[in-house]
Design a protein around this motif. Structure first.
Motif, short mmCIF file in Angstrom:
data_model
loop_
_atom_site.label_atom_id
_atom_site.label_comp_id
_atom_site.label_asym_id
_atom_site.label_seq_id
_atom_site.Cartn_x
_atom_site.Cartn_y
_atom_site.Cartn_z
N ASP A 179 -51.49 2.62 -91.72
CA ASP A 179 -52.58 1.84 -91.00
C ASP A 179 -52.46 1.59 -89.90
OD1 ASP A 179 -53.42 0.35 -94.39
OD2 ASP A 179 -53.95 2.34 -93.51
N ASP A 180 -51.14 1.13 -89.43
CA ASP A 180 -50.72 0.78 -88.10
C ASP A 180 -50.91 1.75 -87.25
OD1 ASP A 180 -50.19 -1.62 -89.05
OD2 ASP A 180 -47.95 -1.33 -89.27
N GLU A 200 -54.47 2.24 -86.30
CA GLU A 200 -54.92 1.17 -85.60
C GLU A 200 -54.51 1.45 -83.94
OE1 GLU A 200 -53.89 -3.34 -84.48
OE2 GLU A 200 -52.62 -2.25 -85.72
N ASN A 242 -56.67 4.50 -82.90
CA ASN A 242 -58.22 4.13 -82.61
C ASN A 242 -58.26 3.14 -81.41
OD1 ASN A 242 -58.97 5.35 -84.89
ND2 ASN A 242 -58.66 3.45 -86.39
#
Length: 846
Positions: free
Chosen positions: A15-16, A19, A22
Motif C-alpha cells: 500500500d505504501d 501511495e 500514485n
C-alpha cells in the motif's frame, strides 16, 4: 499468527508503494521539470524533534523533491539523461482472475526493439511512454510503473491512465529507479515503524546479553593498534552490558585506518562470544553497506580472517554467515560463493530433497545393508543390463555401496558446511562425522582382496529368513561394521531436524532464519522484514542519507547499532538543490556526532604516503591521524615515472578551458591525462610492472571524454585502468589516482567541487590553479598547500623536441606563490626499469 502478521506487513508495504506511485503519477512533466515544485513544502530537517512521527515526517517532502529532481535529470538530453528505446508493440492486459479491473488499474505489455543496446527497463522503474523523442512537456506521454520483466525485450507496466490509442506511443524512457525510494518511503510510515521495531524507535533502554566480556588480551592475535582495539572493546561492552546510555556506537575511520579490519574483528568477536553464550536464542548481527562493492569487501575480509584464525568461529562451517543480493552486481568470487544465498539454496535443495536428499540417502543405505532380496533384485537387473560381461556379485556390491556412500557423504559435507552447527546440534554433528569415517572404513574393507564373491554372499546375500553362515573373518568384520553403521544412520534419521523440500523460497527462508551474521546492502535489508536481529553494523555510514539508514534500523529486534564511517569523505549524493539545502544528504552518523555522541577515532593510517596524508590530516582531522610505520619506511615508495611532478603527491596546473554545459569537461586536462597514461604504460611495460590506475573526474562529461579517447582499456595493459566519477570510485583501491578537477573559468565558480568533502582522495591533481584558488573553498587551501610544500607544477605542452612518450616540461613554484622558480626536466629518456623513479608509494585508496 506469525504468518498472518507477515502477510499483513507485506500488504501494508505494498500500500505504501502504491501511495508513492500514485503521488508520482499525479505529477505532469511540467511538474517534474519545475525546480520550485516543492520549494515551499520542503523545510530544513531539524536537529531535534517532538517525537518519532515528527522525525519521520520531516523526510517526506525532501524525499519527494529528490525523486522529482532525479526524474528531471533523466529527461535531460545531456549525456547523463536516459536514452529512449523504441516501442514495437503496446498491448492491453487484464490481470489474471480479475474482472472489470481494466478501467481501474490499466496494465499493458510493452515490447521494445531488439536492436543492439536496446533493453527493457528494470522491475520497479518509473518510465514514460512517449509519442516522440526527446520527451518534452506538452508532447503526448503516459507515466507507468514497471511490474514485471519477462525477458529483455518486453515488460509489463501499470499505466497512470487508460491508454485509448495504444499505437500513439513510439518510445519508452526510464525516469526513476523506484525500488530504493520505495523502501525509504515505507520506513517513513509511523505506525509500521513502531510495529516493526518498537524497542529501537521508541527510545527505551537496552538490555544486553550475558556472554563473557571481551578483554584486550582476547584481541591480541589480530595485531590491532590501540585505537582499533579500544573501538571494538567499547562496542562489545555497549552490546553486552544492560542499561547502556546510547543505542549507537560510532567508529570514525579516516581513509587507510583499518575500518574493514576493525569491523571484521568485531564481527568475529561477536560470533565467537555468541557461540559461548548460554542462551536459548542465538545472537544475530546484520551488517550493511551502501554499495555491493563495500559489503562484499567486508564479507571477504571476515572470511579471510576466519582462515587466518581457524580457532575463532565455527571452523569450516559457513552456515552462520550469509550474503545476499544481486549476483551480477556483487561479482561473487569463489570465497564469497560459499556464503552467497542463491548458491546455498541451490546446494541445499539437493540435500533437502525428499527424493534424493540426506533422508532418502540414509534409507538407501539401510536397504543396502539389511534387505538382501532387494539387493539381489538390483544385482539381477544390473546383469541383464550388462549381458556382454559376467558381472561378479562382489563387483556389483562394491559399486552399489560406492554410489550410495558417495552421494550420502557429499550431502552431509554440504550440510556441515552450509547449515549452522546449532541447527544440526552436537550429537548429530558427532554422528555425521562418525558415519563419514565408518563409510570410508567399510569401503576399504569391502574393497580388500579378501572380499570375494563368497564373502560378499555371506555378508550381504542372506535369505529372506535371515539365515547366514558364520563365514570368514572378513565376512564377520563386514557384518559388525554394518551393524555399527545402521546404529548411526537410525540415530541421524531420528534426531536430525532439517527441512525436506526442494522448494527454493522455503529453503531461502530457512537459510535467512538460521544464519547468525547476515550481509547485504542497506537497501537490500528491506527484504528482512520477517527476520529478527540483535545488532546492526553499517559500514560507510557517512555516505548514506539519514532516511536511507532507517531501512536497516527498522529491522525487528535491534538492540544496538554500530555506525562506521567518516563524514570528512564523500557525502550522500543529492541531486536536488532544494533537498540538499534542507539537509536531506546529512547522514545519521553526522547527526549523532553533532548531538554529542562519542566517536571512536581510528587514528593510525597505513595507506597514504606521508606527503599525501599531511594535507587531509591538517584540513579535516585536526592533526589527529598518525602515519603507520609501514608508510614512513623508504620501502613504501615505489616509482613509476621520473621527475618531481610525479612524486607521491602533486598539483599540476593545467591552463585549459572548460566546455559550457550542464556536465562540464576540459579537453586540455583530457590531453594531459592521456599523455601521462601513455607514459605510464610504456614505463610499466619496460619494467614488467602491473599497476592499477584510477582516473577520477567530478563530471560525467569528463569521464566520457577520457573514456572516448582511451577506447578499449585493455589496450592500456599492463595498466589496470579505471575511469569513473568521484562517487563511482568509492570502495575501490588503486595504486595511482589521477584527479581531474575540470573547472577553469574567470569567475572562480567550481560548482559541486566546493563541497570540502570531495578533496580527500587525490594523488596527482590536475586543475586550473587560478579558478580553484579564487573559489573561496577548500580547493584554494589545497593549491596553497601544494605551493608551500613545493608540490605545485605547471603543465607545459609546448615542447617541440620532447620525447614521444610524454611531451611537457614542469615548473615548480615555491615556497610562496610568485616566488622564485626552478625548472625540472621531466622528459622520459628511455624506459628501463632503473630509470623509473619518484612517483607513488603503495597507496591504495578505498
Amino acid at each position: 499468527m506469525g504468518k498472518k502478521g507477515g502477510a499483513r506487513k507485506r500488504r501494508k508495504g505494498q500500500d505504501d508503494d502504491d501511495e508513492l506511485v500514485n503521488l508520482i503519477f499525479s505529477w505532469s512533466l511540467q511538474d517534474v521539470a519545475n525546480q520550485d515544485l516543492f520549494r515551499d513544502k520542503v523545510n530544513t530537517i531539524p536537529d531535534r524533534f517532538f517525537g518519532l512521527k515528527n522525525y519521520l515526517d520531516s523526510f517526506r517532502a525532501p524525499l519527494l523533491e529528490e525523486i522529482r529532481a532525479e526524474m528531471s535529470s533523466a529527461l535531460d538530453p545531456q549525456p547523463n539523461g536516459s536514452s529512449p528505446v523504441q516501442i514495437r508493440s503496446l498491448v492491453s492486459l487484464v490481470p489474471k482472475g480479475a474482472k472489470g479491473v481494466k478501467k481501474i488499474t490499466p496494465f499493458y505489455r510493452v515490447t521494445v526493439s531488439g536492436r543492439r543496446g536496446a533493453c527493457s527497463p528494470c522491475i520497479g522503474d518509473i518510465v514514460a511512454l512517449s509519442a516522440a523523442t526527446p520527451l518534452r512537456p506538452g508532447s503526448p506521454y503516459c507515466l507507468a510503473h514497471v511490474k514485471d520483466v519477462p525477458n529483455k525485450c518486453s515488460f509489463v507496466v501499470r499505466a497512470s491512465k487508460v491508454i485509448e490509442d495504444v499505437t500513439c506511443y513510439a518510445f519508452v524512457v526510464s525516469l526513476l529507479s523506484f525500488i530504493p525510494y520505495a523502501r525509504i518511503w515505507r520506513c517513513l510510515n509511523y505506525e509500521a515503524a513502531v510495529e516493526r521495531n518498537a524497542d529501537l524507535v521508541k527510545g527505551t533502554s537496552l538490555t544486553g546479553g550475558t556472554g563473557v566480556l571481551l578483554t584486550a588480551g582476547t584481541l591480541s592475535p589480530f595485531e590491532l593498534n590501540e585505537s582499533q582495539a579500544d573501538a571494538i572493546l567499547s562496542c562489545i561492552s555497549a552490546v553486552q552490558c544492560g542499561g547502556a546510555s546510547s543505542k549507537f556506537s560510532l567508529i570514525w575511520g579516516p581513509p587507510g585506518t583499518g575500518k574493514t579490519k576493525t569491523i571484521s574483528v568485531l564481527l568475529l568477536a561477536v560470533m565467537t562470544m555468541s557461540m559461548t553464550t548460554k542462551s536459548q536464542s542465538k545472537f544475530r548481527v546484520l551488517t550493511c553497506a551502501p554499495t555491493n562493492t563495500a559489503i562484499c569487501q567486508v564479507a571477504s575480509r571476515l572470511l579471510a580472517l576466519r582462515k587466518q584464525h581457524p580457532n575463532a568461529g565455527a571452523g569450516g562451517c559457513h552456515g552462520d554467515l550469509l550474503l545476499f543480493g544481486n549476483r551480477k552486481r556483487m561479482a561473487i568470487d569463489n570465497d564469497l560463493n560459499e556464503i552467497f544465498l542463491d548458491t546455498r539454496v541451490k546446494r541445499l535443495s539437493k540435500c533437502f530433497s525428499p527424493a534424493t536428499g540426506w533422508k532418502p540417502g540414509l534409507l538407501s543405505l539401510e536397504v543396502f545393508l539389511t534387505d538382501p532380496i532387494t539387493l539381489k533384485h538390483q544385482y539381477q537387473l544390473a546383469r541383464e543390463k550388462n549381458t556382454s560381461t559376467n558381472l561378479p556379485e562382489s563387483s556389483f556390491v562394491r559399486s552399489r555401496f560406492h554410489e550410495i556412500s558417495q552421494k550420502l557423504s557429499a550431502c552431509f559435507r554440504t550440510i556441515m558446511s552450509h547449515v549452522p552447527r546449532d541447527i544440526v546440534l552436537g550429537k548429530s554433528c558427532e554422528n555425521i562425522a562418525s558415519l563419514t569415517k565408518m563409510l570410508g572404513d567399510f569401503g576399504k574393507l569391502l574393497g580388500g582382496k579378501n572380499a570375494g564373491n563368497e564373502v560378499v554372499r555371506d555378508a550381504f546375500m542372506r535369505t529372506a529368513t535371515g539365515e547366514q553362515r558364520h563365514g570368514s573373518e572378513t565376512a564377520r568384520a563386514l557384518r559388525r561394521s554394518m551393524a555399527a553403521i545402521l546404529g548411526v544412520t537410525r540415530a541421524l534419521a531420528r534426531d536430525l531436524k532439517l527441512p525436506r523440500t526442494r522448494h527454493g523460497p522455503t529453503i531461502k527462508k530457512f537459510c535467512l532464519r538460521s544464519a547468525s551474521l547476515v550481509f547485504c546492502t542497506v537497501s537490500g535489508s528491506a527484504k528482512l522484514n520477517e527476520q529478527k536481529m540483535d545488532l546492526l553494523l553499517i559500514d560507510e555510514a557517512a555516505q548514506l542519507k539519514e532516511c536511507e539508514s532507517l531501512i536497516p534500523l527498522q529491522v525487528s529486534g535491534l538492540k544496538h547499532a554500530v555506525l562506521i564511517g567518516d563524514e570528512c569523505q564523500l557525502p550522500a549524493t543529492v541531486k536536488s538543490k532544494v533537498s540538499d539545502s534542507a539537509l536531506l544528504g546529512r547522514s545519521l552518523f553526522e547527526r549523532l556526532g553533532l548531538l554529542g555522541h562519542r566517536k571512536h577515532l581510528l587514528n593510525m593510517q597505513y595507506r597514504m604516503h606521508p606527503s599525501i596524508s599531511v594535507f587531509p590530516n591538517i584540513s579535516f582531522y585536526d592533526r589527529q591521524i598518525l602515519d603507520g610505520p609501514n608508510v614512513t619506511q623508504t620501502t613504501h615508495e615505489r616509482s613509476y615515472l621520473p621527475g618531481a611532478m610525479f612524486g607521491p603527491y602533486s598539483f599540476i596546473n593545467v591552463d585549459g578551458r572548460e566546455d559550457r554545459g550542464r556536465s562540464k569537461r576540459n579537453m586540455a586536462e583530457v590531453a594531459a591525462i592521456l599523455k601521462i597514461l601513455r607514459s605510464l604504460k610504456q614505463a610499466c611495460a619496460s619494467a614488467g610492472q602491473v599497476v592499477s590506475v584510477g582516473v577520477i573526474c567530478p563530471y560525467a562529461a569528463q569521464v566520457e571524454a577520457i573514456q572516448g579517447r582511451i577506447g578499449d582499456v585493455r589496450a592500456m595493459r599492463p595498466l589496470i585502468l579505471r575511469v569513473n566519477s568521484v562517487d563511482g570510485f568509492q570502495g575501490s583501491e588503486e595504486d595511482i589516482i589521477i584527479l581531474s578537477t575540470v573547472r577553469s573559468n574567470a569567475t572562480g565558480s567550481i560548482g559541486f567541487l566546493s563541497n570540502r568533502r570531495r578533496a580527500n582522495h587525490c594523488l596527482w591533481i590536475l586543475g586550473n590553479a587560478t579558478t580553484l584558488s579564487g573559489s573561496g573553498s577548500i580547493w584554494g587551501e589545497l593549491v596553497q598547500d601544494a605551493v608551500e610544500r613545493r608540490c605545485f607544477f605547471d603543465w607545459d605542452d609546448g615542447g617541440a623536441g620532447a620525447s614521444p612518450a610524454i611531451s611537457h616540461g614542469a615548473r615548480l613554484i615555491g615556497p610562496e606563490r610568485g616566488g622564485a622558480t626552478s625548472t625540472f626536466d621531466t622528459q622520459l629518456v628511455g624506459c628501463e626499469a632503473d630509470r623509473i623513479c619518484g612517483a607513488l608509494g603503495s597507496l591504495r585508496l578505498a
